[in-house]
Design a protein around this motif. Structure first.
Motif, PDB file in Angstrom:
ATOM      1  N   SER A  27       0.847  -1.234  -0.011  1.00  0.00           N
ATOM      2  CA  SER A  27       0.100  -0.059   0.112  1.00  0.00           C
ATOM      3  C   SER A  27       0.894   1.275   0.029  1.00  0.00           C
ATOM      4  CB  SER A  27      -0.965  -0.071   1.172  1.00  0.00           C
ATOM      5  OG  SER A  27      -2.056  -1.016   1.021  1.00  0.00           O
ATOM      6  N   ALA A  28       1.946   1.213   0.748  1.00  0.00           N
ATOM      7  CA  ALA A  28       2.951   2.354   0.809  1.00  0.00           C
ATOM      8  C   ALA A  28       3.486   2.721  -0.766  1.00  0.00           C
ATOM      9  CB  ALA A  28       4.308   2.112   1.497  1.00  0.00           C
ATOM     10  N   THR A  29       3.999   1.427  -1.291  1.00  0.00           N
ATOM     11  CA  THR A  29       4.535   1.665  -2.759  1.00  0.00           C
ATOM     12  C   THR A  29       3.325   2.054  -3.707  1.00  0.00           C
ATOM     13  OG1 THR A  29       5.856  -0.493  -2.402  1.00  0.00           O
ATOM     14  CG2 THR A  29       5.640   0.212  -4.574  1.00  0.00           C
ATOM     15  N   ALA A  30       2.007   1.785  -3.531  1.00  0.00           N
ATOM     16  CA  ALA A  30       1.064   2.102  -4.619  1.00  0.00           C
ATOM     17  C   ALA A  30       0.446   3.541  -4.101  1.00  0.00           C
ATOM     18  CB  ALA A  30      -0.191   1.241  -3.993  1.00  0.00           C
ATOM     19  N   THR A  31       0.720   3.991  -2.875  1.00  0.00           N
ATOM     20  CA  THR A  31       0.420   5.448  -2.457  1.00  0.00           C
ATOM     21  C   THR A  31       1.418   6.224  -3.081  1.00  0.00           C
ATOM     22  OG1 THR A  31      -0.427   4.948  -0.392  1.00  0.00           O
ATOM     23  CG2 THR A  31       0.167   7.030  -0.825  1.00  0.00           C
ATOM     24  N   TYR A  32       3.107   5.908  -3.012  1.00  0.00           N
ATOM     25  CA  TYR A  32       4.063   6.891  -3.629  1.00  0.00           C
ATOM     26  C   TYR A  32       4.036   6.687  -5.238  1.00  0.00           C
ATOM     27  CZ  TYR A  32       6.185   7.390   1.202  1.00  0.00           C
ATOM     28  OH  TYR A  32       6.415   7.693   2.299  1.00  0.00           O
ATOM     29  N   LEU A  33       3.567   5.665  -5.790  1.00  0.00           N
ATOM     30  CA  LEU A  33       3.576   5.678  -7.283  1.00  0.00           C
ATOM     31  C   LEU A  33       2.268   6.682  -7.783  1.00  0.00           C
ATOM     32  CD1 LEU A  33       4.116   1.849  -7.648  1.00  0.00           C
ATOM     33  CD2 LEU A  33       5.564   3.605  -8.661  1.00  0.00           C
ATOM     34  N   THR A  67       4.138   8.833   8.907  1.00  0.00           N
ATOM     35  CA  THR A  67       3.904  10.257   8.707  1.00  0.00           C
ATOM     36  C   THR A  67       4.632  10.724   7.185  1.00  0.00           C
ATOM     37  OG1 THR A  67       4.515  10.905  11.010  1.00  0.00           O
ATOM     38  CG2 THR A  67       4.906  12.644   9.620  1.00  0.00           C
ATOM     39  N   ARG A  68       5.527  10.227   6.819  1.00  0.00           N
ATOM     40  CA  ARG A  68       6.005  10.554   5.391  1.00  0.00           C
ATOM     41  C   ARG A  68       4.952  10.179   4.263  1.00  0.00           C
ATOM     42  NH1 ARG A  68      11.348  11.483   4.406  1.00  0.00           N
ATOM     43  NH2 ARG A  68      11.302  10.703   2.526  1.00  0.00           N
ATOM     44  N   LEU A  69       4.265   9.145   4.988  1.00  0.00           N
ATOM     45  CA  LEU A  69       3.209   8.793   4.017  1.00  0.00           C
ATOM     46  C   LEU A  69       2.023   9.580   3.786  1.00  0.00           C
ATOM     47  CD1 LEU A  69       2.966   6.216   2.007  1.00  0.00           C
ATOM     48  CD2 LEU A  69       1.761   4.966   4.041  1.00  0.00           C
ATOM     49  N   GLY A  70       1.802  10.398   4.857  1.00  0.00           N
ATOM     50  CA  GLY A  70       0.846  11.256   5.143  1.00  0.00           C
ATOM     51  C   GLY A  70      -0.147  10.746   6.236  1.00  0.00           C
ATOM     52  N   ILE A  71       0.172  10.049   6.938  1.00  0.00           N
ATOM     53  CA  ILE A  71      -0.888   9.255   7.877  1.00  0.00           C
ATOM     54  C   ILE A  71      -0.718  10.106   9.159  1.00  0.00           C
ATOM     55  CG2 ILE A  71      -1.507   7.424   9.175  1.00  0.00           C
ATOM     56  CD1 ILE A  71      -2.024   6.944   6.250  1.00  0.00           C
ATOM     57  N   ASP A  72      -2.055  10.477   9.625  1.00  0.00           N
ATOM     58  CA  ASP A  72      -2.176  10.960  11.204  1.00  0.00           C
ATOM     59  C   ASP A  72      -1.942  10.115  11.798  1.00  0.00           C
ATOM     60  OD1 ASP A  72      -2.798  12.498  13.161  1.00  0.00           O
ATOM     61  OD2 ASP A  72      -4.725  13.216  12.521  1.00  0.00           O
ATOM     62  N   THR A  73      -0.802  10.176  13.006  1.00  0.00           N
ATOM     63  CA  THR A  73      -0.662   9.383  13.871  1.00  0.00           C
ATOM     64  C   THR A  73      -0.934   9.700  15.226  1.00  0.00           C
ATOM     65  OG1 THR A  73       1.674   9.977  14.095  1.00  0.00           O
ATOM     66  CG2 THR A  73       1.212   8.132  12.603  1.00  0.00           C
ATOM     67  N   HIS A 124      -5.919   4.553   2.023  1.00  0.00           N
ATOM     68  CA  HIS A 124      -5.213   5.697   1.698  1.00  0.00           C
ATOM     69  C   HIS A 124      -4.566   5.589   0.159  1.00  0.00           C
ATOM     70  CE1 HIS A 124      -2.741   9.077   3.265  1.00  0.00           C
ATOM     71  NE2 HIS A 124      -1.558   8.582   2.710  1.00  0.00           N
ATOM     72  N   ALA A 125      -4.134   4.373  -0.191  1.00  0.00           N
ATOM     73  CA  ALA A 125      -3.655   4.402  -1.573  1.00  0.00           C
ATOM     74  C   ALA A 125      -4.492   4.713  -2.535  1.00  0.00           C
ATOM     75  CB  ALA A 125      -2.863   3.007  -1.620  1.00  0.00           C
ATOM     76  N   VAL A 126      -5.735   4.008  -2.299  1.00  0.00           N
ATOM     77  CA  VAL A 126      -6.881   4.588  -3.094  1.00  0.00           C
ATOM     78  C   VAL A 126      -7.129   6.063  -3.171  1.00  0.00           C
ATOM     79  CG1 VAL A 126      -9.136   4.355  -3.511  1.00  0.00           C
ATOM     80  CG2 VAL A 126      -7.944   2.426  -2.810  1.00  0.00           C
ATOM     81  N   ALA A 127      -7.174   6.711  -2.011  1.00  0.00           N
ATOM     82  CA  ALA A 127      -7.399   8.202  -1.944  1.00  0.00           C
ATOM     83  C   ALA A 127      -6.166   8.872  -2.851  1.00  0.00           C
ATOM     84  CB  ALA A 127      -7.454   8.715  -0.434  1.00  0.00           C
ATOM     85  N   GLY A 129      -4.997   7.790  -5.496  1.00  0.00           N
ATOM     86  CA  GLY A 129      -5.383   7.293  -6.862  1.00  0.00           C
ATOM     87  C   GLY A 129      -5.136   6.203  -7.608  1.00  0.00           C
ATOM     88  N   ALA A 130      -4.506   5.129  -6.514  1.00  0.00           N
ATOM     89  CA  ALA A 130      -4.363   3.834  -6.738  1.00  0.00           C
ATOM     90  C   ALA A 130      -5.693   2.903  -6.964  1.00  0.00           C
ATOM     91  CB  ALA A 130      -3.654   2.986  -5.620  1.00  0.00           C
ATOM     92  N   GLU A 131      -5.800   2.049  -7.773  1.00  0.00           N
ATOM     93  CA  GLU A 131      -6.961   1.473  -7.931  1.00  0.00           C
ATOM     94  C   GLU A 131      -6.551  -0.078  -7.213  1.00  0.00           C
ATOM     95  OE1 GLU A 131     -10.096  -0.944 -10.954  1.00  0.00           O
ATOM     96  OE2 GLU A 131      -8.235   0.251 -11.895  1.00  0.00           O
ATOM     97  N   LEU A 132      -7.816  -0.176  -6.158  1.00  0.00           N
ATOM     98  CA  LEU A 132      -7.737  -1.510  -5.322  1.00  0.00           C
ATOM     99  C   LEU A 132      -8.512  -2.485  -5.837  1.00  0.00           C
ATOM    100  CD1 LEU A 132      -6.539  -2.922  -2.696  1.00  0.00           C
ATOM    101  CD2 LEU A 132      -8.512  -1.802  -1.528  1.00  0.00           C
TER     102      LEU A 132
END
Length: 429
Positions: A27-33, A67-73, A124-127, A129-132
Motif C-alpha cells: 500500500s505504501a508503494t502504491a501510494t507513492y507511485l 508520517t512520510r506517507l501522510g498518515i495522521d498518527t 489511503h493508497a486509493v485516496a 489515486g491507486a485502484e484497489l
C-alpha cells in the motif's frame, strides 16, 4: 485504465505498475507511485478488513514512515502511543528505556491492530489515486516468452493484469518471486513469530514490553527457552502477546511454538491476565524472512518489497517500517524509469537505483544483525548478556538504539556515530 483482450479472450487490465499485496509495503508503494502520477493497480487476495499475524506495536521508525506517507498518527486519529520499551531480563527488575530524542525520528511509537491498520493504508493508497482490487489471488506471473521479463500477473479466477513493472509485496510466501526463480538464501536468518490477544489490566500501559528470557516455569529456576517475548498494550482492554524464535536457535523448526508461548506465560504473574480463560481469538504464527534473504530486489521487471524481499530486521523482528521505506524507494525508481521510456537501457539503469539504495541504507545494518542472531541463538549467551548488561543504563540505551535502528544521520551523539560507522564499514547483506 485501458482494457484489452488476451489471446484466450479473457479480460486484461493494463496500468503502469501492478502491486501484488496490499499490506503496509504494498500500500505504501502504491501510494507513492500514485503521487508520482503513475497508474497503479493494487491487488489483494483477501477482502478488507483482514487479520495478519503481527505484534501490532510500531517503533518510532515506523511512526516516521507513516508520517512520510501522510498518515495522521495522533491519538485523536485512533492510535495508541507508546513512549519506550520496558525490558525484562532475569534477576534485575525491568528496565524502562524511553525512545531516544532525535532529529530524524519522533519520540514515540504507536499501536494499531493489523486488521484496521492494513485496511486504512489500502484506503489511503486509493485516496492517492491507486485502484484497489480485492479478492485478486495472484497465482502466477505472465512472462514474455522471448525475454523472460514479467509483463503482468494472472489471478486464480483467470483475470489478467498487465503492466511493464510488477511489485511483489506478497509477504513471506513470496509466490511471485519464487515463480521467477528467486529462491531464498539459506544462509540468512529466519524467524517464527506466534501471537494471540489476552484481556489484561495492562492494556493501557505506556511502554511496549520485551522479555529477553523465556522460562518454562519459575524464572531463574526452570529451563531457559530459545527466543524472546513481547507484550504490547492495545488500549482496548487487551494486550498483544507473542514470542519470536530465530533460526539460529537450537531446535528451530522442531518446536511447538504455541506450547512454548503458553509455557512462558504460565510463569508470568496471574494478575497480568495471560491465562487461557482470558485469551481472545486463537494463537497464530508466521514466518519472518530476514536480512535480504531473497535477491535481487529488482530484475526482469519484478520489484521486491517487504517480506517478499526478506526485509525484516534480524535485530528485533521489525518489518513494517522497512517495507514502507522500501516502497518509497521503489516508487522513486519506477517513476524515474517511466520518465526515461519503459524498455530502454536508460530505464533499466534507473531501476538499478532501487537495490543500490536498499543496500546503502540497510545492507550494513542487516549484516550486523546476522552476526547478532548467531550470538543470541544460544539462550545461555542471552542469559549472560541480560544478567550483566541490563543493570548498565548507558549500555542498554546503546543497545536500544542499535536494535531499533534509531540514530541521527548527521547531528547524533557518540552512540549514533558508533552505530552509523559500524553499519557503513560492514559489508552489505
Amino acid at each position: 485504465m485501458s482494457f484489452a483482450s488476451s489471446g484466450t479472450a479473457r479480460p486484461t487490465q493494463e496500468s503502469d505498475v501492478i502491486v501484488v499485496g496490499a499490506g503496509p509495503g504494498g500500500s505504501a508503494t502504491a501510494t507513492y507511485l500514485a503521487r508520482h502520477g503513475l497508474s497503479v493497480t493494487l491487488l489483494e487476495k483477501s477482502h478488507f478488513p483482514r487479520e495478519k499475524v503481527c505484534g501490532d506495536g510500531l517503533t518510532p521508525r515506523a511512526t516516521r514512515a507513516l508520517t512520510r506517507l501522510g498518515i495522521d498518527t495522533s491519538e485523536e486519529a485512533g492510535w495508541i502511543h507508546n513512549k519506550g520499551l520496558r525490558v525484562h531480563g532475569g534477576h534485575v527488575k525491568p528496565f524502562e528505556l524511553l525512545w531516544p530524542d532525535l532529529t530524524d525520528f519522533p519520540p514515540y511509537g504507536v499501536q494499531r491492530p493489523r486488521s484496521d491498520f492494513d485496511d486504512m493504508l489500502a484506503r489511503h493508497a486509493v485516496a492517492a489515486g491507486a485502484e484497489l482490487v480485492e479478492g485478486a489471488n495472484v497465482t502466477n506471473a505472465v512472462l514474455d516468452d522471448r525475454t523472460g521479463r514479467i509483463t503482468g500477473v494472472e489471478t486464480k479466477d483467470g483475470r489478467i493484469f498487465k503492466a511493464p513493472y510488477v511489485v511483489a509485496a506478497d509477504g513471506n510466501s513470496a509466490r511471485l518471486a519464487i515463480s521467477m526463480g528467486l529462491n531464498k538464501i539459506d544462509s540468512r536468518p529466519m524467524g517464527v513469530a506466534v501471537r494471540t490477544y489476552y484481556k489484561s489490566p495492562l492494556s493501557d500501559d505506556e511502554f511496549l514490553e520485551s522479555h529477553l528470557q523465556l522460562w518454562d516455569g519459575e524464572p531463574g529456576k526452570s529451563t531457559l527457552l530459545p527466543g524472546y517475548g513481547w507484550i504490547f498494550p492495545m488500549g482496548d482492554g487487551t494486550c498483544n502477546v507473542g514470542l519470536g524464535v530465530l533460526s539460529t536457535s537450537k531446535g528451530f523448526g522442531q518446536t511447538n511454538y504455541r506450547d512454548l508461548l503458553k509455557r512462558w506465560l504460565a510463569g508470568t504473574p496471574e494478575e497480568w491476565g495471560y491465562r487461557d480463560e482470558n485469551m481472545v481469538g486463537k494463537v497464530q504464527s508466521a514466518a519472518l524472512p530476514m536480512a535480504f534473504n531473497r535477491q535481487p530486489h529488482y530484475g526482469r521487471g519484478l520489484v521486491l518489497v517487504g517480506d517478499a524481499g526478506g526485509m525484516v530486521s534480524p535485530f528485533n523482528g521489525e518489518g513494517i517500517a522497512y517495507a514502507m521505506e522500501a516502497g518509497e524507494l521503489a516508487a522513486q525508481a519506477l517513476a524515474e524509469a517511466k520518465s526515461r521510456g519503459v524498455g530502454t537501457a536508460s530505464a533499466e539503469r534507473a531501476m538499478q537505483a532501487y537495490p543500490a539504495a536498499l543496500k546503502d541504507s540497510l545492507g550494513g545494518y542487516y549484516r550486523l544483525g546476522m552476526i547478532f542472531t548467531k550470538l543470541i541463538g544460544d539462550p545461555r549467551i542471552m542469559y549472560i548478556c541480560t544478567r550483566y548488561g541490563l543493570p548498565r543504563p548507558m549500555l542498554m540505551r546503546f543497545v536500544m538504539k542499535l536494535l531499533a535502528n534509531l540514530t541521527d544521520a548527521r547531528d547524533g551523539d557518540a552512540m549514533d556515530r558508533i552505530i552509523n560507522t559500524l553499519c557503513k564499514v560492514a559489508p552489505s547483506a
